[in-house]
Scaffold this active site. Structure first.
Site, PDB file in Angstrom:
ATOM      1  N   GLN A  30     -10.167  -3.911  -3.325  1.00 13.84           N
ATOM      2  CA  GLN A  30     -11.474  -3.432  -2.892  1.00 13.84           C
ATOM      3  C   GLN A  30     -12.545  -3.805  -3.908  1.00 13.84           C
ATOM      4  O   GLN A  30     -13.660  -4.202  -3.553  1.00 13.84           O
ATOM      5  CB  GLN A  30     -11.440  -1.912  -2.696  1.00 13.84           C
ATOM      6  CG  GLN A  30     -12.747  -1.337  -2.179  1.00 13.84           C
ATOM      7  CD  GLN A  30     -13.079  -1.806  -0.769  1.00 13.84           C
ATOM      8  OE1 GLN A  30     -12.250  -1.691   0.127  1.00 13.84           O
ATOM      9  NE2 GLN A  30     -14.265  -2.359  -0.571  1.00 13.84           N
ATOM     10  N   ARG A  65       0.875  -1.174   0.000  1.00 12.62           N
ATOM     11  CA  ARG A  65       0.000   0.000   0.000  1.00 12.62           C
ATOM     12  C   ARG A  65       0.912   1.222   0.000  1.00 12.62           C
ATOM     13  O   ARG A  65       1.709   1.420   0.917  1.00 12.62           O
ATOM     14  CB  ARG A  65      -0.904   0.013   1.239  1.00 12.62           C
ATOM     15  CG  ARG A  65      -1.592   1.349   1.428  1.00 12.62           C
ATOM     16  CD  ARG A  65      -2.687   1.323   2.448  1.00 12.62           C
ATOM     17  NE  ARG A  65      -3.856   0.658   1.915  1.00 12.62           N
ATOM     18  CZ  ARG A  65      -5.099   0.881   2.357  1.00 12.62           C
ATOM     19  NH1 ARG A  65      -5.315   1.751   3.320  1.00 12.62           N
ATOM     20  NH2 ARG A  65      -6.114   0.239   1.827  1.00 12.62           N
ATOM     21  N   ARG A 104     -13.589  -8.209   1.906  1.00 11.71           N
ATOM     22  CA  ARG A 104     -12.164  -8.005   1.664  1.00 11.71           C
ATOM     23  C   ARG A 104     -11.401  -9.270   2.053  1.00 11.71           C
ATOM     24  O   ARG A 104     -10.472  -9.700   1.381  1.00 11.71           O
ATOM     25  CB  ARG A 104     -11.623  -6.805   2.470  1.00 11.71           C
ATOM     26  CG  ARG A 104     -12.155  -5.446   2.041  1.00 11.71           C
ATOM     27  CD  ARG A 104     -11.654  -5.056   0.657  1.00 11.71           C
ATOM     28  NE  ARG A 104     -10.203  -5.042   0.563  1.00 11.71           N
ATOM     29  CZ  ARG A 104      -9.420  -4.024   0.938  1.00 11.71           C
ATOM     30  NH1 ARG A 104      -9.953  -2.929   1.413  1.00 11.71           N
ATOM     31  NH2 ARG A 104      -8.097  -4.082   0.794  1.00 11.71           N
ATOM     32  N   CYS A 133     -16.270   1.999   0.330  1.00 13.34           N
ATOM     33  CA  CYS A 133     -15.144   1.150   0.726  1.00 13.34           C
ATOM     34  C   CYS A 133     -14.716   1.390   2.173  1.00 13.34           C
ATOM     35  O   CYS A 133     -14.000   0.572   2.735  1.00 13.34           O
ATOM     36  CB  CYS A 133     -13.974   1.352  -0.232  1.00 13.34           C
ATOM     37  SG  CYS A 133     -13.265   3.009  -0.211  1.00 13.34           S
ATOM     38  N   HIS A 183      -7.316   0.584  -6.674  1.00 22.64           N
ATOM     39  CA  HIS A 183      -7.555  -0.182  -5.438  1.00 22.64           C
ATOM     40  C   HIS A 183      -8.226  -1.509  -5.846  1.00 22.64           C
ATOM     41  O   HIS A 183      -9.402  -1.747  -5.547  1.00 22.64           O
ATOM     42  CB  HIS A 183      -8.445   0.625  -4.494  1.00 22.64           C
ATOM     43  CG  HIS A 183      -8.422   0.162  -3.073  1.00 22.64           C
ATOM     44  ND1 HIS A 183      -7.702  -0.933  -2.642  1.00 22.64           N
ATOM     45  CD2 HIS A 183      -9.052   0.638  -1.962  1.00 22.64           C
ATOM     46  CE1 HIS A 183      -7.876  -1.098  -1.351  1.00 22.64           C
ATOM     47  NE2 HIS A 183      -8.698  -0.168  -0.913  1.00 22.64           N
ATOM     48  N   ASP A 213     -17.087   7.388  -2.275  1.00 22.90           N
ATOM     49  CA  ASP A 213     -15.867   7.326  -1.460  1.00 22.90           C
ATOM     50  C   ASP A 213     -15.670   8.704  -0.836  1.00 22.90           C
ATOM     51  O   ASP A 213     -16.371   9.666  -1.182  1.00 22.90           O
ATOM     52  CB  ASP A 213     -14.676   6.956  -2.373  1.00 22.90           C
ATOM     53  CG  ASP A 213     -13.417   6.605  -1.601  1.00 22.90           C
ATOM     54  OD1 ASP A 213     -13.485   6.460  -0.359  1.00 22.90           O
ATOM     55  OD2 ASP A 213     -12.347   6.483  -2.239  1.00 22.90           O
TER      56      ASP A 213
HETATM   57  N1   CP Z   1     -11.178   0.315   2.210  1.00 18.66           N
HETATM   58  C1   CP Z   1      -9.913   0.234   2.687  1.00 18.66           C
HETATM   59  O1   CP Z   1      -8.951   0.030   1.921  1.00 18.66           O
HETATM   60  O2   CP Z   1      -9.841   0.348   4.036  1.00 18.66           O
HETATM   61  P1   CP Z   1      -8.487   0.574   4.867  1.00 18.66           P
HETATM   62  O3   CP Z   1      -7.925   1.915   4.451  1.00 18.66           O
HETATM   63  O4   CP Z   1      -8.928   0.547   6.306  1.00 18.66           O
HETATM   64  O5   CP Z   1      -7.542  -0.533   4.534  1.00 18.66           O
END
Ligand code: CP
Length: 309
Positions: free
Chosen positions: A140, A110, A293, A265, A137, A225
């Site tokens: 997701q 990430r 997830r 998300c 992403h 989002d």
């Molecule tokens: N939706 C998502 O990626 O959540 P986090 O940022 O908590 O990993």
């Protein structure tokens, strides 16, 4: 074999690293893994495997789902913060990727920058998974598609509305429209449209309308989002004013199909991108979406890390 010379190594840099057939099979396997986990059936298919998890940005869902997923599959996950590793002290990505590849069976990243994922993938001899960048992403979206399939059956031919920023989530919805063959209507403020090249590659399935009510018309799913992502904190006040007409509220949901679903998300800001009445209302499936997830990524980890039979 040295890193960077492994033509058969698969990665998930974006959803488009998967074929439509592979993506559909992953969703089916995620649903099966969810059933097995709930039934208490043994599914330790990654015994002895290790996943390195590099987090340059904070996370709740992504970290917990990958770590728990590896545990449930019989493997192990290592949390690697750049602050606590040599990555944060200037060791080149190329060297880090080569070294990690000699010790773990997969690398999850990430990061703020898609280029970091691309460079890891270039020099890694084990699969690299994009767990969120400025561009995409994909993990997701696997969970989102699984959630829609569970609630409404096949996603093919459905109408999805994306309301808000043309950001990494919007880009991944565009890629998903290509892979899973659904219609995507995007409503975003002028100047906040998705990347032109990403959109152009799916322009037969996507349309940018700018008007949230128009995007929502007849939709089977409405998704949104946050208005300012991690790293955009300085723009927060400006964005809040600009995005205010794009809040998903009861009036927007009333434009959608009668049984339309709402997804986000998470984390969410009630009263900003979504009203509390919608996210906490009967059409919201955000908790299933968050749970998925775990299951979708377990299917992905099996697909990438399990040795061929
Ligand atoms: N939706 C998502 O990626 O959540 P986090 O940022 O908590 O990993």
């Amino acid at each position: 074999m040295d890193a960077g010379h492994t033509p058969h190594c698969r990665h998930l840099r974006s959803l488009l690293d998967l074929s439509s057939e592979e993506a559909r099979a992953l969703i089916a396997r995620a649903i099966e893994l969810k059933r097995m986990q709930r039934a208490g059936e043994d599914h330790r298919t990654l015994a002895g495997k290790a996943l390195g998890m590099i987090f340059e940005k904070s996370s709740t869902r992504t970290r917990v789902s990958f770590e728990t997923g590896m545990f449930q599959l019989g493997g192990h996950a290592l949390f690697l913060s750049p602050r606590d590793t040599q990555l944060g002290r200037g060791e080149p990505i190329e060297d880090s990727a080569r070294v990690l590849s000699r010790m773990v069976d997969g690398i999850m990243i990430r990061t703020f920058d898609q280029e970091t994922v691309e460079r890891f993938a270039e020099y890694s001899s084990v699969p690299v998974i994009n767990a969120l960048t400025d561009r995409f992403h994909p993990c997701q979206l696997l969970a989102d598609v699984q959630t829609l399939v569970e609630h409404r059956g096949d996603i093919r031919g459905k109408r999805v509305a994306w309301i808000g920023d043309g950001n990494n989530m919007c880009h991944s919805f565009i890629n998903a429209a290509r892979l899973f063959d659904f219609e995507l209507r995007i409503a975003c403020p002028e100047g906040y449209a998705p990347d032109g090249a990403i959109y152009a590659a799916a322009s037969d399935r996507c349309i940018i309308v700018h008007d949230p009510a128009k995007a929502a018309e007849g939709a089977d799913l409405i998704a949104t989002d946050v208005w300012a992502s991690m790293g955009q904190e300085d723009e927060q006040a400006h964005r809040q004013a600009l995005f205010a007409p794009f809040q998903v509220d009861d009036a927007i949901m009333a434009r959608a199909a009668k049984d339309a679903l709402f997804m986000h998300c998470l984390p969410a800001h009630r009263g900003e991108e979504v009203s509390a009445s919608v996210i906490d209302g009967p059409q919201s499936v955000v908790w299933d979406e968050a749970e998925n997830r775990l299951h979708a990524q377990k299917a992905l980890l099996e697909f990438l890390l399990r040795p061929a039979a």
